[in-house]
Design a protein around this motif. Structure first.
Motif, PDB file in Angstrom:
ATOM      1  N   HIS A   1      -5.804  78.043  72.401  1.00 44.39           N
ATOM      2  CA  HIS A   1      -7.159  78.717  72.608  1.00 44.39           C
ATOM      3  C   HIS A   1      -7.495  79.084  73.855  1.00 44.39           C
ATOM      4  N   ALA A   2      -6.804  78.396  74.906  1.00 45.89           N
ATOM      5  CA  ALA A   2      -7.245  78.651  76.388  1.00 45.89           C
ATOM      6  C   ALA A   2      -6.016  79.614  76.903  1.00 45.89           C
ATOM      7  N   SER A   3      -5.055  80.245  75.957  1.00 44.41           N
ATOM      8  CA  SER A   3      -4.020  80.914  76.666  1.00 44.41           C
ATOM      9  C   SER A   3      -4.409  82.273  75.932  1.00 44.41           C
ATOM     10  N   PRO A   4      -4.978  83.442  76.388  1.00 42.42           N
ATOM     11  CA  PRO A   4      -5.288  84.639  75.880  1.00 42.42           C
ATOM     12  C   PRO A   4      -3.807  85.363  75.504  1.00 42.42           C
ATOM     13  N   ALA A   5      -2.705  85.220  76.147  1.00 41.01           N
ATOM     14  CA  ALA A   5      -1.457  85.606  75.946  1.00 41.01           C
ATOM     15  C   ALA A   5      -0.659  84.906  74.895  1.00 41.01           C
TER      16      ALA A   5
ATOM     17  N   SER B  78       7.685  75.305  75.060  1.00 42.79           N
ATOM     18  CA  SER B  78       8.361  74.859  76.478  1.00 42.79           C
ATOM     19  C   SER B  78       7.470  74.631  77.536  1.00 42.79           C
ATOM     20  N   ASP B  79       6.372  75.542  77.507  1.00 39.42           N
ATOM     21  CA  ASP B  79       5.346  75.461  78.566  1.00 39.42           C
ATOM     22  C   ASP B  79       4.624  74.305  78.521  1.00 39.42           C
ATOM     23  N   TRP B  80       3.890  73.996  77.323  1.00 40.85           N
ATOM     24  CA  TRP B  80       3.159  73.158  76.986  1.00 40.85           C
ATOM     25  C   TRP B  80       3.903  71.751  77.106  1.00 40.85           C
TER      26      TRP B  80
ATOM     27  N   PRO C 208      13.306  80.335  71.363  1.00 39.61           N
ATOM     28  CA  PRO C 208      12.499  79.682  72.547  1.00 39.61           C
ATOM     29  C   PRO C 208      11.375  80.496  73.256  1.00 39.61           C
ATOM     30  N   SER C 209      11.567  81.869  72.847  1.00 39.08           N
ATOM     31  CA  SER C 209      10.339  82.805  73.308  1.00 39.08           C
ATOM     32  C   SER C 209       9.013  82.734  72.407  1.00 39.08           C
ATOM     33  N   ARG C 210       9.176  81.951  71.240  1.00 42.89           N
ATOM     34  CA  ARG C 210       7.968  82.239  70.326  1.00 42.89           C
ATOM     35  C   ARG C 210       6.737  81.794  71.190  1.00 42.89           C
ATOM     36  N   ARG C 211       5.784  82.436  70.959  1.00 45.12           N
ATOM     37  CA  ARG C 211       4.455  82.199  71.388  1.00 45.12           C
ATOM     38  C   ARG C 211       3.271  81.849  70.195  1.00 45.12           C
ATOM     39  N   TYR C 212       2.411  80.993  70.631  1.00 43.41           N
ATOM     40  CA  TYR C 212       1.509  80.458  69.656  1.00 43.41           C
ATOM     41  C   TYR C 212       0.089  81.199  70.187  1.00 43.41           C
TER      42      TYR C 212
ATOM     43  N   TRP D  92     -10.679  76.071  66.014  1.00 40.83           N
ATOM     44  CA  TRP D  92     -10.890  74.609  66.137  1.00 40.83           C
ATOM     45  C   TRP D  92     -12.543  74.500  65.928  1.00 40.83           C
ATOM     46  N   PRO D  93     -13.111  73.602  65.408  1.00 46.44           N
ATOM     47  CA  PRO D  93     -14.324  73.326  65.231  1.00 46.44           C
ATOM     48  C   PRO D  93     -14.762  72.985  66.668  1.00 46.44           C
ATOM     49  N   ALA D  94     -16.136  73.569  67.235  1.00 50.61           N
ATOM     50  CA  ALA D  94     -16.694  73.151  68.400  1.00 50.61           C
ATOM     51  C   ALA D  94     -17.127  71.774  68.129  1.00 50.61           C
TER      52      ALA D  94
END
Length: 450
Positions: free
Chosen positions: A12-16, A21-23, A55-59, A67-69
């Motif tokens: 949610h915090a990643s606009p792009a 792999s980064d996570w 490997p280049s897949r993004r979510y 996700w509920p607040a």
């Protein structure tokens, strides 16, 4: 310990979009297969949308299934809460950005004076003693926990692990602990977590006369719980030498090793001086997580350490059965960010009542412990260990040698038969009891087949 919720929050915090792999680079304690399973679950639930392949897949966060607040997740209504607890809930249910960053408050610990200060009121302590009393109240320390050990290993290992996001079912846990069978489709990390709980519980129960609120006990308890679970194995059973952050919290624990050491000494000294077992239990459940003396696995350590005074006083254990993870997380958030214990205290009292309902019922069904096995338990364990680590030697000869050297002549045949029976029932799920490694057991089994 990172969870599926942490992964979703970062998506949610990643606009792009977020690459797995980064996570994983930021959360090295999470196995890749576990992260992939979490990501697949979020996709199935419509909470995230994948783009790209390999490997280049993004979510990406799904706009229609976010996700509920926190404020949208209601606290379980079946757990009675005081007005003070509801006040804490109102604060921690605010968005992260609305809560004030705070560091470790030394006065919180300094102000506590054992047997003069009480987190649990007199009426609460009386209530807990009343519902937790067992028929073994006046027996030697640890009598009750030894009598219920088989059930305790399953319930506490499963419930405490469940609070960390472990997906083993209770039946999976029974299969693993009683029969050494690993659940299919589960991450190795989850299996290790369950087995580590089993070893840690056995450490406390089997050494009840020597363990206490001291560094040796706490460090070895953490070592048992963290074995093969931390990115750096040097952190197992060792006070942390670096700063840590608390996920989804504005609380920042102490970072200087000397300050952590000093605070830990004070926590343990005050805990050891507390006379009431429930106050002692709750105190350690408060101050170990708040201090965060270890690189990770602090809450697990506190949950097992909180049982130590109950084991010693032959009270019902606190197993955390049916404690909702969201309730526990928010109670600890109130502790971290407000240094207020009311919400955690309400949860503790409810959780203990829930545990006693199980254990007072099953106690009626338990057979009395075999007095022969109890009297010679150390000899039995040492003999079985010596047999297994020497696969080329005659097992019967080893058993006879040990029995003749330690057991009075009239009891020797019975003790020898008991050891042979234990040896025949030996399996992967009980190896820690005898201080054995799986490789030693495998080599011994192979030698028996020749």
């Amino acid at each position: 310990m990172s969870t599926l919720t942490d992964l979703l929050d970062e998506i949610h915090a990643s606009p792009a979009g977020l690459m797995l792999s980064d996570w994983l680079a930021k959360h090295p304690s999470v196995p890749r297969r576990t992260a992939q399973r979490w990501a697949s679950e979020l996709v199935r639930n419509g909470q995230v949308i994948p783009t790209g392949n390999g490997p280049s897949r993004r979510y990406h966060a799904s706009a229609k299934a976010a996700w509920p607040a926190p404020q949208e997740i209601s606290f379980p209504t079946f757990i009675p809460l005081s007005v003070d607890s509801r006040d804490i809930l109102a604060y921690v249910d605010q968005p992260l950005q609305a809560r004030k960053p705070v560091g470790y408050q030394r006065e919180f610990l300094h102000a506590y004076q054992p047997n003069a200060t009480f987190y649990l009121s007199a009426s609460q302590r009386r209530q807990l003693h009343s519902i937790g009393k067992t028929p073994d109240a006046h027996a030697p320390a640890g009598t009750y926990s030894r009598a219920i050990l088989n059930r305790l290993l399953i319930d506490l290992s499963w419930a405490s692990s469940h609070l960390e996001g472990n997906t083993y079912t209770r039946l999976d846990t029974v299969e693993l602990i009683d029969f050494g069978r690993v659940a299919q489709g589960k991450a190795t990390l989850e299996t290790q977590m369950i087995l580590n709980h089993k070893s840690a519980i056995e450490l406390l129960v089997e050494n009840i006369d020597s363990v206490g609120f001291n560094r040796y006990t706490l460090l070895n308890l953490h070592s048992a719980l963290s074995e093969n679970l931390l990115p750096n194995s040097a952190d197992e059973g060792r006070v942390r030498q670096h700063g840590v952050e608390i996920g989804q919290s504005v609380y920042r624990p102490l970072a200087a090793p000397q300050q952590i050491d000093e605070a830990l000494d004070e926590v343990l000294a005050k805990a050891a001086a507390i006379e009431d077992p429930f106050e002692q239990s709750f105190f350690i459940m408060v101050h170990i997580p708040y201090l965060q003396p270890f690189a990770d696995i602090n809450k697990r350590t506190s949950r097992l350490a909180a049982n130590l005074p109950l084991f010693r006083a032959n009270l019902c254990p606190l197993t955390f059965l049916d404690v909702p993870e969201q309730a526990y997380s928010r109670a600890t958030l109130g502790l971290y960010e407000l240094t207020r214990v009311e919400l955690l205290r309400d949860l503790y009292v409810w959780a203990y009542e829930r545990s006693t309902q199980e254990y007072l019922a099953i106690r009626q069904e338990l057979a009395a412990p075999d007095p022969l096995r109890l009297a010679w338990r150390n000899l039995i364990k040492q003999t079985i260990r010596d047999v297994v680590v020497a696969p080329g030697e005659d097992a019967v000869a080893i058993i006879e040698r040990h029995v003749m050297a330690s057991v009075p002549t009239p009891e020797q045949p019975n003790v020898q038969a008991l050891i042979i029976e234990e040896l025949r029932r030996l399996h992967e799920g009980v190896l820690a009891r005898y201080g054995l490694r799986l490789s030693e057991f495998t080599a011994w089994k192979a030698a028996q087949a020749v």
